[in-house]
Every structure is written in C-alpha cells, then in structure tokens.
Write a protein that holds these residues in place. Structure first.
Motif, short mmCIF file in Angstrom:
data_model
loop_
_atom_site.label_atom_id
_atom_site.label_comp_id
_atom_site.label_asym_id
_atom_site.label_seq_id
_atom_site.Cartn_x
_atom_site.Cartn_y
_atom_site.Cartn_z
N SER A 267 9.89 -3.72 -5.17
CA SER A 267 10.36 -2.71 -6.12
C SER A 267 9.27 -1.77 -6.60
CB SER A 267 11.04 -3.38 -7.32
OG SER A 267 10.14 -4.27 -7.97
N THR A 268 8.01 -2.15 -6.42
CA THR A 268 6.92 -1.27 -6.83
C THR A 268 6.33 -0.49 -5.66
OG1 THR A 268 5.34 -3.12 -6.69
CG2 THR A 268 6.31 -2.65 -8.85
N ALA A 269 6.94 -0.59 -4.49
CA ALA A 269 6.53 0.24 -3.36
C ALA A 269 6.87 1.70 -3.65
CB ALA A 269 7.22 -0.23 -2.08
N SER A 270 6.15 2.60 -3.04
CA SER A 270 6.30 4.04 -3.33
C SER A 270 7.73 4.52 -3.14
CB SER A 270 5.36 4.85 -2.43
OG SER A 270 4.03 4.42 -2.57
N LYS A 271 8.36 4.12 -2.04
CA LYS A 271 9.71 4.58 -1.73
C LYS A 271 10.69 4.15 -2.81
CE LYS A 271 13.39 3.99 1.71
NZ LYS A 271 13.77 3.32 3.00
N PRO B 135 0.84 -1.21 0.00
CA PRO B 135 0.00 0.00 0.00
C PRO B 135 0.87 1.25 0.00
CG PRO B 135 0.10 -0.93 2.20
CD PRO B 135 0.81 -1.91 1.30
N ALA B 136 0.25 2.40 -0.25
CA ALA B 136 0.95 3.68 -0.15
C ALA B 136 1.32 3.95 1.31
CB ALA B 136 0.06 4.80 -0.69
N PRO B 137 2.24 4.88 1.56
CA PRO B 137 2.62 5.19 2.94
C PRO B 137 1.45 5.57 3.84
CG PRO B 137 4.21 6.13 1.43
CD PRO B 137 3.09 5.59 0.58
N ASP B 138 0.39 6.15 3.25
CA ASP B 138 -0.76 6.53 4.08
C ASP B 138 -1.80 5.43 4.18
OD1 ASP B 138 -1.97 6.50 1.61
OD2 ASP B 138 -2.64 8.58 1.65
N SER C 228 1.57 8.38 -4.87
CA SER C 228 2.24 8.68 -3.61
C SER C 228 3.75 8.80 -3.78
CB SER C 228 1.93 7.61 -2.57
OG SER C 228 2.40 6.34 -3.00
N ALA C 229 4.29 8.28 -4.86
CA ALA C 229 5.74 8.32 -5.06
C ALA C 229 6.22 9.67 -5.57
CB ALA C 229 6.16 7.22 -6.04
N ALA C 230 5.35 10.40 -6.28
CA ALA C 230 5.76 11.66 -6.91
C ALA C 230 6.35 12.63 -5.89
CB ALA C 230 4.59 12.29 -7.64
N ALA C 231 5.71 12.77 -4.74
CA ALA C 231 6.17 13.72 -3.73
C ALA C 231 7.45 13.26 -3.05
CB ALA C 231 5.08 13.94 -2.70
N LEU C 232 7.81 11.99 -3.20
CA LEU C 232 9.00 11.44 -2.54
C LEU C 232 10.26 11.57 -3.38
CD1 LEU C 232 7.45 8.13 -1.11
CD2 LEU C 232 7.67 10.35 0.05
N VAL C 233 10.10 11.94 -4.66
CA VAL C 233 11.27 12.06 -5.55
C VAL C 233 12.09 13.26 -5.13
CG1 VAL C 233 12.06 12.39 -7.92
CG2 VAL C 233 10.01 11.01 -7.47
N THR D 295 -3.24 3.83 1.59
CA THR D 295 -4.06 3.68 0.39
C THR D 295 -3.69 2.38 -0.33
OG1 THR D 295 -4.23 6.07 0.10
CG2 THR D 295 -4.69 4.71 -1.83
N PRO D 296 -4.67 1.55 -0.67
CA PRO D 296 -4.36 0.30 -1.37
C PRO D 296 -3.63 0.56 -2.69
CG PRO D 296 -6.62 0.29 -0.58
CD PRO D 296 -6.11 1.68 -0.38
N ALA D 297 -2.77 -0.36 -3.07
CA ALA D 297 -1.97 -0.19 -4.28
C ALA D 297 -2.83 0.09 -5.50
CB ALA D 297 -1.11 -1.42 -4.51
N GLU D 298 -3.94 -0.64 -5.64
CA GLU D 298 -4.75 -0.49 -6.84
C GLU D 298 -5.37 0.90 -6.96
OE1 GLU D 298 -7.29 -3.17 -4.05
OE2 GLU D 298 -5.18 -2.70 -4.42
#
Length: 356
Positions: A281-285, A103-106, A302-307, A108-111
């Motif tokens: 490898s598909t986790a947000s981080k 899931p996302a860090p918050d 959720s990954a966009a803000a972590l870049v 949210t389910p992956a899908e």
C-alpha cells in the motif's frame, strides 16, 4: 485467523497454507474508502489475503487500549503522525524494517523516495492531509472569506462555526487569525504569553462554535445549514463538494498540514501479512491511486507524477492536493515535537477553557 496447514492424509500430501487475514483499522468516510479502493481491494486481488476493515474516530485510541489490555485484534492501523511517535515511544507498535518497502519505479530506494519524516522507527506515511477552512458558498453572496482572520469575523461573515474539539490545530489557527505569520506560530506558542494569546482569540468565537470529534461531522453541519464555516480535514470537504455536489469552498490560506500513515500494533495476530500489506500500500502506484479518491497528497516523490484525474471524472486531482505548490502559500506544517511534548498539557487547558 492464524496460518494453518491442512493435511490431506489420504494422499499423504500437505495442501497449500491457508492465508491469514489482515485486520485494518481506518477512519471511515471518504478517507476509509480510499483505503478500501486503492489498497485493500487490489491487495486482496494480488495476494489472495483478505483485508477486514473497521473504523474508529481516531484509531490510535483503540490501538493503545488493546495493546495495553493484551487483546490485540488489529494488524495495521492508520494514525496521525504525532500519535505514531507517542505509540512508538511507549513500545505499543512494531518497528518498521525499511528494507521491506518497495523502491520507486526508477529503482530509487524507498528511504530516499519518501519526503522527509515520512518513515520513522514505527511509522510509514501514506498521505499528507491538512486542516483547512471551508465555507458554504451560498451563505456569502458578496464578500467571500479568504483566510483565518475571516473565520473569526462573525460580523462580516455571520453564522456559527465548527472546529475540532481539542487544542491541536485550533491554537495555531487562532494565532494566525490574530496576525501571527505562519512561520512564527510555534515560536509564539512555546511561550505562556503565546498560549494566552491563542485562547484569548478563541474566546471571540467560543459561543458560536459547534465542536466536532468525528471527521464526517463538519461537512454534515455545513450541509444542514447549522454552520456557515468549518475547520475540517480537506479530504472530507473535497468529497462533499466533488462527490456529493455540495456548494463548499476550501480556503487554502493558513492550512495546517500533517502526515498520516501505518503502524502495526505490538502483538498483531497476523504480523507477516500486515508487513506485506504495508509494503504493497505504500508503493508509489498505490499511493498515487489513493490520491485520486481523496485529495490527500502522496508522501512519495515518485507518486506525485502518477496522480491522475479525480476518480470517475476528467478533472485533474492535482489542484485539490494540499501539497500542490499553489496551495502551500502561507501553509503551516504541524510541529511534531511541539505536540508530542505539549499535547496533554494543552488539551487539559483546552478542556478547562471549554468547560469554563
């Protein structure tokens, strides 16, 4: 290597299982390095499962061959979106269980966290890349090329061009260069007249094109001075410009974007370990981390803000990503359904045109 148990007969105990490796088929170059640094190395460190990487010009081709031959050696492969759909339709890759994805860090389910289309029956997206126009800034001292029409203007912007050998991307680019708006390209290509129009436009520069098949070729051709402009993967051009200091500029106008991601070949020898690798490898981080090595946008919201910054620099990566809002002006999303249906037909015509 299969999972085995080592019996310690003297003590009557069973030792810990020996973990199988994950055999990963990637693309090489800067893109392959992002897989190594953001996925393989941290996965090994966290799980103890070794990742063996191999490269191919297009991993979909050997995947299809090894499954059909019944001699599967790869566990996970990076493929283009349309290739993933074809492999899935032909029963050559494993199905994806969405519940295995992080899931996302918050929470949210992956899908719900992945952008539309990034998870299919057999595919999980890892990045959004694009085909872009690029040029050697030292070759044009006055006017600078700014879009598809300039790529075809050999008089105003002299020098040879390099383009990927094949119909996909080139037909779309040709129509945009001929004045077709990006949002109408596939509507035009659906007609015989539209295909004729695209090939007629390609005729204008055919004798000035060096055709490439491996992603490493366009930046090398630019660097060697054999071409003045290239149509290439944005990540390859980015790496040459930022990593090697080459005077290359990307033209975002008219970019054609698409997703790449993981498939697991049917009969993968280490399937359970492969699933663990795909989930990790598909986790947000990890997707955000990969985007710091190469300028491909993460398909998880959720990954966009972590870049963060470009690896090894204090420069933000965001402006170099295809998915950044400023770079999406006049962008074209590659039409999956169109290419699944028309790829063989149009490539046959392209090859005949090239040989003619």
């Amino acid at each position: 290597m299969t999972r085995t148990l080592i019996l310690t007969t003297a003590l009557g105990l069973v030792a810990s299982p020996v973990l199988a490796d994950v055999n990963l088929l990637s693309w090489g170059g800067a893109y392959g390095n992002s897989h190594l640094e953001a996925y393989a190395k941290p996965f090994e460190a966290e799980t103890g499962i070794k990742v063996n990487m191999a490269d191919a010009d297009n991993p979909a081709t050997p995947i299809k061959a090894m499954v059909e031959a019944g001699n599967v050696t790869a566990d996970v492969a990076s493929v283009e979106y349309a290739d993933a759909v074809r492999l899935c339709d032909e029963g050559l890759v494993e199905m994806i269980d969405v519940s295995m994805l992080e899931p996302a860090p918050d929470g949210t389910p992956a899908e719900e966290d992945f952008i539309d289309g990034a998870i299919t029956d057999c595919f999980v997206g890892t990045d959004v890349y694009s085909m872009v126009l690029a040029y050697d800034d030292t070759r044009f001292t006055d006017a600078k090329p700014a879009g598809p029409a300039d790529f075809f203007d050999l008089e105003k912007f002299p020098g040879k061009r390099t383009m990927r050998k094949g119909a996909k991307f080139n037909l779309e680019l040709a129509l945009m260069a001929d004045g077709v708006p990006a949002d109408q390209v596939y509507e035009v290509l659906e007609t015989a007249e539209g295909v004729d129009q695209a090939f007629a436009k390609l005729d204008e520069i055919k004798d000035s094109v060096i055709w490439w098949e491996a992603g490493a070729q366009p930046p090398q051709l630019l660097a060697d001075g054999e071409v003045s402009m290239a149509y290439a993967f944005n990540g390859r051009i980015f790496n040459a410009a930022h990593g090697e200091g080459k005077p290359f500029k990307i033209i975002w106008d008219g970019q054609i974007y698409e997703m790449e991601g993981w498939v697991m070949p049917k009969g993968a020898p280490n399937l359970e370990e492969a699933k663990k690798f795909v989930a990790f490898s598909t986790a947000s981080k990890q997707q955000a981390r990969a985007a710091e090595f190469i300028s491909y946008g993460p398909p998880r919201r959720s990954a966009a803000a972590l870049v963060g910054n470009i690896e090894g620099t204090d420069q933000p990566m965001g402006p170099n990503l295809p998915t950044t809002e400023a770079n999406m002006t006049n962008a074209l999303g590659s039409n999956l359904d169109f290419w699944v249906d028309r790829d063989a037909e149009l490539n046959e015509r392209f090859n005949s045109w090239l040989a003619g």
